[in-house]
Design a protein around this motif. Sequence first.
Motif, PDB file in Angstrom:
ATOM      1  N   ALA A  98       0.475  87.076 -16.269  1.00  0.00           N
ATOM      2  CA  ALA A  98       1.147  86.732 -15.015  1.00  0.00           C
ATOM      3  C   ALA A  98       0.147  86.539 -13.871  1.00  0.00           C
ATOM      4  N   SER A  99      -1.113  86.869 -14.093  1.00  0.00           N
ATOM      5  CA  SER A  99      -2.108  86.778 -13.024  1.00  0.00           C
ATOM      6  C   SER A  99      -2.701  85.373 -12.954  1.00  0.00           C
ATOM      7  N   THR A 100      -3.352  85.072 -11.836  1.00  0.00           N
ATOM      8  CA  THR A 100      -3.970  83.739 -11.714  1.00  0.00           C
ATOM      9  C   THR A 100      -5.074  83.556 -12.748  1.00  0.00           C
ATOM     10  N   MET A 101      -5.741  84.636 -13.111  1.00  0.00           N
ATOM     11  CA  MET A 101      -6.783  84.488 -14.129  1.00  0.00           C
ATOM     12  C   MET A 101      -6.150  84.202 -15.484  1.00  0.00           C
ATOM     13  N   GLY A 102      -5.053  84.892 -15.752  1.00  0.00           N
ATOM     14  CA  GLY A 102      -4.372  84.713 -17.030  1.00  0.00           C
ATOM     15  C   GLY A 102      -3.827  83.306 -17.185  1.00  0.00           C
ATOM     16  N   SER A 157      -5.298  78.519 -21.018  1.00  0.00           N
ATOM     17  CA  SER A 157      -5.378  77.272 -21.763  1.00  0.00           C
ATOM     18  C   SER A 157      -6.536  76.417 -21.271  1.00  0.00           C
ATOM     19  N   ALA A 158      -7.176  75.787 -22.199  1.00  0.00           N
ATOM     20  CA  ALA A 158      -8.332  74.962 -21.868  1.00  0.00           C
ATOM     21  C   ALA A 158      -7.932  73.774 -21.007  1.00  0.00           C
ATOM     22  N   GLU A 159      -6.643  73.356 -21.093  1.00  0.00           N
ATOM     23  CA  GLU A 159      -6.192  72.184 -20.342  1.00  0.00           C
ATOM     24  C   GLU A 159      -6.170  72.447 -18.839  1.00  0.00           C
ATOM     25  N   SER A 160      -6.196  73.716 -18.445  1.00  0.00           N
ATOM     26  CA  SER A 160      -6.083  74.025 -17.023  1.00  0.00           C
ATOM     27  C   SER A 160      -7.259  73.454 -16.228  1.00  0.00           C
ATOM     28  N   GLY A 161      -8.340  73.118 -16.911  1.00  0.00           N
ATOM     29  CA  GLY A 161      -9.489  72.572 -16.203  1.00  0.00           C
ATOM     30  C   GLY A 161     -10.362  73.657 -15.595  1.00  0.00           C
ATOM     31  N   LEU A 162      -9.979  74.918 -15.768  1.00  0.00           N
ATOM     32  CA  LEU A 162     -10.772  76.029 -15.244  1.00  0.00           C
ATOM     33  C   LEU A 162     -11.378  76.787 -16.419  1.00  0.00           C
ATOM     34  N   PRO A 163     -12.326  77.667 -16.157  1.00  0.00           N
ATOM     35  CA  PRO A 163     -12.931  78.375 -17.273  1.00  0.00           C
ATOM     36  C   PRO A 163     -11.884  79.201 -18.013  1.00  0.00           C
ATOM     37  N   LEU A 164     -12.023  79.230 -19.280  1.00  0.00           N
ATOM     38  CA  LEU A 164     -11.097  79.971 -20.114  1.00  0.00           C
ATOM     39  C   LEU A 164     -11.293  81.462 -19.843  1.00  0.00           C
ATOM     40  N   VAL A 165     -10.217  82.141 -19.472  1.00  0.00           N
ATOM     41  CA  VAL A 165     -10.332  83.580 -19.250  1.00  0.00           C
ATOM     42  C   VAL A 165      -9.450  84.294 -20.266  1.00  0.00           C
ATOM     43  N   ASN A 166     -10.005  85.203 -21.015  1.00  0.00           N
ATOM     44  CA  ASN A 166      -9.187  86.035 -21.893  1.00  0.00           C
ATOM     45  C   ASN A 166      -9.801  87.426 -21.968  1.00  0.00           C
ATOM     46  N   GLY A 178      -1.764  95.671 -12.418  1.00  0.00           N
ATOM     47  CA  GLY A 178      -0.634  94.804 -12.140  1.00  0.00           C
ATOM     48  C   GLY A 178      -1.096  93.366 -12.232  1.00  0.00           C
ATOM     49  N   ALA A 179      -0.179  92.439 -11.938  1.00  0.00           N
ATOM     50  CA  ALA A 179      -0.533  91.032 -12.084  1.00  0.00           C
ATOM     51  C   ALA A 179      -1.398  90.553 -10.922  1.00  0.00           C
ATOM     52  N   ASP A 180      -1.287  91.242  -9.789  1.00  0.00           N
ATOM     53  CA  ASP A 180      -1.995  90.776  -8.604  1.00  0.00           C
ATOM     54  C   ASP A 180      -3.384  91.395  -8.541  1.00  0.00           C
ATOM     55  N   LEU A 181      -4.377  90.549  -8.710  1.00  0.00           N
ATOM     56  CA  LEU A 181      -5.751  91.061  -8.689  1.00  0.00           C
ATOM     57  C   LEU A 181      -6.282  91.194  -7.276  1.00  0.00           C
ATOM     58  N   LYS A 182      -5.615  90.494  -6.360  1.00  0.00           N
ATOM     59  CA  LYS A 182      -6.067  90.577  -4.984  1.00  0.00           C
ATOM     60  C   LYS A 182      -5.618  91.906  -4.395  1.00  0.00           C
ATOM     61  N   VAL A 183      -6.199  92.234  -3.278  1.00  0.00           N
ATOM     62  CA  VAL A 183      -5.777  93.433  -2.576  1.00  0.00           C
ATOM     63  C   VAL A 183      -4.803  92.974  -1.501  1.00  0.00           C
ATOM     64  N   HIS A 184      -3.591  93.495  -1.539  1.00  0.00           N
ATOM     65  CA  HIS A 184      -2.585  93.071  -0.577  1.00  0.00           C
ATOM     66  C   HIS A 184      -2.988  93.516   0.830  1.00  0.00           C
ATOM     67  N   PRO A 185      -2.775  92.671   1.847  1.00  0.00           N
ATOM     68  CA  PRO A 185      -3.199  93.029   3.210  1.00  0.00           C
ATOM     69  C   PRO A 185      -2.750  94.427   3.642  1.00  0.00           C
ATOM     70  N   LYS A 186      -1.539  94.823   3.265  1.00  0.00           N
ATOM     71  CA  LYS A 186      -1.059  96.125   3.744  1.00  0.00           C
ATOM     72  C   LYS A 186      -1.773  97.295   3.062  1.00  0.00           C
ATOM     73  N   ASP A 187      -2.446  97.023   1.944  1.00  0.00           N
ATOM     74  CA  ASP A 187      -3.139  98.099   1.233  1.00  0.00           C
ATOM     75  C   ASP A 187      -4.633  98.188   1.554  1.00  0.00           C
ATOM     76  N   VAL A 188      -5.098  97.212   2.341  1.00  0.00           N
ATOM     77  CA  VAL A 188      -6.543  97.119   2.569  1.00  0.00           C
ATOM     78  C   VAL A 188      -7.105  98.370   3.235  1.00  0.00           C
ATOM     79  N   ALA A 189      -6.472  98.793   4.358  1.00  0.00           N
ATOM     80  CA  ALA A 189      -7.033  99.920   5.108  1.00  0.00           C
ATOM     81  C   ALA A 189      -7.139 101.175   4.231  1.00  0.00           C
ATOM     82  N   GLN A 190      -6.088 101.454   3.460  1.00  0.00           N
ATOM     83  CA  GLN A 190      -6.123 102.646   2.605  1.00  0.00           C
ATOM     84  C   GLN A 190      -7.268 102.568   1.599  1.00  0.00           C
ATOM     85  N   LEU A 191      -7.458 101.368   1.057  1.00  0.00           N
ATOM     86  CA  LEU A 191      -8.559 101.176   0.118  1.00  0.00           C
ATOM     87  C   LEU A 191      -9.892 101.514   0.787  1.00  0.00           C
ATOM     88  N   CYS A 192     -10.095 100.990   1.976  1.00  0.00           N
ATOM     89  CA  CYS A 192     -11.357 101.226   2.685  1.00  0.00           C
ATOM     90  C   CYS A 192     -11.513 102.702   3.038  1.00  0.00           C
TER      91      CYS A 192
END
Length: 323
Positions: A73-77, A81-90, A170-184
């Motif tokens: 479900a993630s953008t990397m996932g 497929s090779a057809e995506s034109g991006l590097p194959l990630v698995n 989870g599927a979201d690899l990015k850090v959600h804006p609302k979670d940034v401060a806690q992470l830092c």
Amino acid sequence: MLSMRTGPFLVVFAAAVFATVTGCVSMMASKPIIPVKEYEKLIVGRLDADYVGDQACLAKCHAHDQYKKYFEASTMGAQLSAESGLPLVNCESCHGPGSLAIKGIKDVDGVQTCDYETFIDLDGLPKQAQALICMKCHSSNATFNLHNWNSGVHNMSGVSCFDCHKVHKGADLKVHPKDVAQLCYSCHQYIKAEFALPTHHPVPEQRVNCLDCHDPHGTANEKQLREATVKEVCTACHAEKEGPFAYEHADVTEDCRNCHVSHGSVNDGLLTSKMPYLCYQCHESHRVTGSTDRATRCTDCHTEIHGTDSPSNSATRPGVFLK
Ligand code: HEC
Ligand code: HEC
Ligand code: HEC
Ligand code: HEC
Ligand code: HEC
Ligand code: HEC
Ligand code: HEC
Ligand code: HEC
Ligand code: HEC
């Protein structure tokens, strides 16, 4: 001490990756990367193992079904497929070739378990090598804000991508804006205390974000700031304070920190010290015509303290920042 597994990895890796990043980038932009197998194996230091593909990895081990779901479900996932034109990630893109792990599958108390010790020991790698696992695809050209990573404070201080991006949570690899401060705050605890002071930039209120001013991937500027000077950081939002003005407060406003702190303060208006003591650092108080009292509430009269284009309403002294 490097373990037996990370030692050879580093040596080969350092030599190989440096030469390859550029090639990876140009391919990323134009055509799909079907990993040049031997070459990839060299990079991860596992010439003895082969890539077997996600199906072979996952068909037998259902323990990782949840990881697979998140991953797909993630953008990397989505790049499976090779057809995506991006590097194959698995799975093997990060964990290394899996043939030995599959070969070593055994039944442990009724659970099928692969010989996972033959994968790259991601957690055990030195921090900077961890980042290189990600950087083989996220080169500075592919992910622009990583172009200062290598010389950045976080990289130099042993903070790696894994510390902030949780690949399997989870599927979201990015850090959600609302979670940034806690992470830092998890590492920068005293910064949390600064934002709890009576006046502060509204970060806890979610109106301003650490990332508005800093880029944790590193920048060419001090303190990982997004702009070359502190003033530029500030005037990105407070444009009306930028000037130039006909009547400037000398060059004092060239660095807002002469009077303000960036995060939080015990004083009103994010000031470095209380008024009038702030002004006393550089000026003396004075009497105003017609009064015998020393004037102390400085900005009651000198309201245009940041500079102004209008001469003051004082007949005798233009440019003293009066309304
Ligand atoms: C983008 C890189 C990346 C990809 C792709 C990836 N992983 Fe991981 N995996 C990691 C990292 C990094 C860790 C170490 C744990 C951490 O710090 O998040 C890890 C840890 C694990 C672990 C150990 C978890 C634990 O609790 O110790 C398993 C099992 C695993 N991954 C399975 C998979 C499977 C299955 C796939 C494919 C669906 C996959 N991984 C794809 C990076 C990746
Ligand atoms: C085999 C190539 C490859 C590797 C290795 C890799 N990535 Fe990615 N990653 C991609 C691609 C392709 C995308 C999707 C396109 C993009 O956003 O650039 C992506 C996207 C991302 C995103 C953005 C997700 C989003 O929602 O926009 C993050 C964050 C990320 N990767 C982190 C990592 C981290 C951390 C690692 C190392 C543990 C890693 N990646 C390793 C290829 C890779
Ligand atoms: C100190 C924490 C931290 C570290 C270390 C870190 N990141 Fe990030 N990263 C973030 C945050 C926060 C965001 C979300 C802000 C954003 O989307 O730009 C982000 C966003 C990203 C994105 C999405 C960027 C975009 O433009 O969409 C990618 C890709 C990424 N990081 C990859 C990496 C890689 C690869 C590494 C290691 C070389 C890394 N990050 C190290 C905190 C970190
Ligand atoms: C895993 C721990 C960790 C996390 C998470 C983390 N940092 Fe850091 N950060 C460090 C370390 C270690 C240093 C270098 C030592 C120091 O100056 O404290 C550093 C340095 C910095 C500096 C530069 C300080 C200087 O003196 O140059 C800034 C700015 C910074 N971090 C901002 C952030 C922001 C913003 C976040 C959240 C997106 C974040 N950090 C998340 C560990 C972390
Ligand atoms: C409005 C802009 C702004 C915001 C928002 C901001 N910072 Fe800063 N930060 C700065 C500036 C400017 C500096 C460096 C100058 C100074 O104040 O000494 C700095 C310095 C730092 C430093 C280095 C401190 C030191 O003692 O050297 C760290 C760490 C840091 N910030 C982390 C964070 C974290 C974490 C957040 C979010 C919770 C955050 N900052 C939000 C502007 C900002
Ligand atoms: C991302 C936008 C942004 C940046 C960058 C920014 N500010 Fe602010 N600033 C704000 C917001 C939003 C407020 C709150 C305004 C309000 O509550 O009406 C604020 C408030 C202030 C206040 C008034 C605080 C009070 O409690 O009265 C001062 C002083 C200030 N900022 C100075 C600075 C300085 C100095 C910098 C650079 C280090 C800076 N700002 C950078 C958005 C920003
Ligand atoms: C010589 C000291 C001084 C310098 C330098 C200074 N300020 Fe201020 N600033 C003040 C004082 C004093 C106040 C509070 C005014 C009041 O309470 O009447 C203030 C208030 C503010 C406010 C909130 C009220 C308003 O006018 O919007 C912002 C925003 C602000 N300053 C931004 C900045 C920025 C951005 C810089 C750098 C370009 C800067 N200041 C440089 C003294 C200074
Ligand atoms: C970091 C030192 C510094 C601080 C703090 C500071 N000033 Fe100044 N101020 C200067 C300098 C330097 C000048 C220009 C040189 C001069 O004319 O004395 C100046 C000029 C002025 C002038 C115009 C003087 C003239 O002769 O034209 C006024 C009025 C003034 N400041 C008021 C204030 C007030 C009010 C505060 C507090 C809110 C303050 N200043 C804080 C350094 C400072
Ligand atoms: C009641 C209004 C008022 C207050 C309060 C006030 N000033 Fe002034 N200030 C003026 C006026 C008006 C002038 C122009 C000269 C004059 O007409 O006396 C001036 C001139 C100045 C000058 C330039 C002339 C000089 O004497 O060098 C400085 C510097 C200055 N004030 C600093 C301050 C400081 C610092 C404070 C707070 C401790 C302060 N002022 C409080 C009204 C005020």
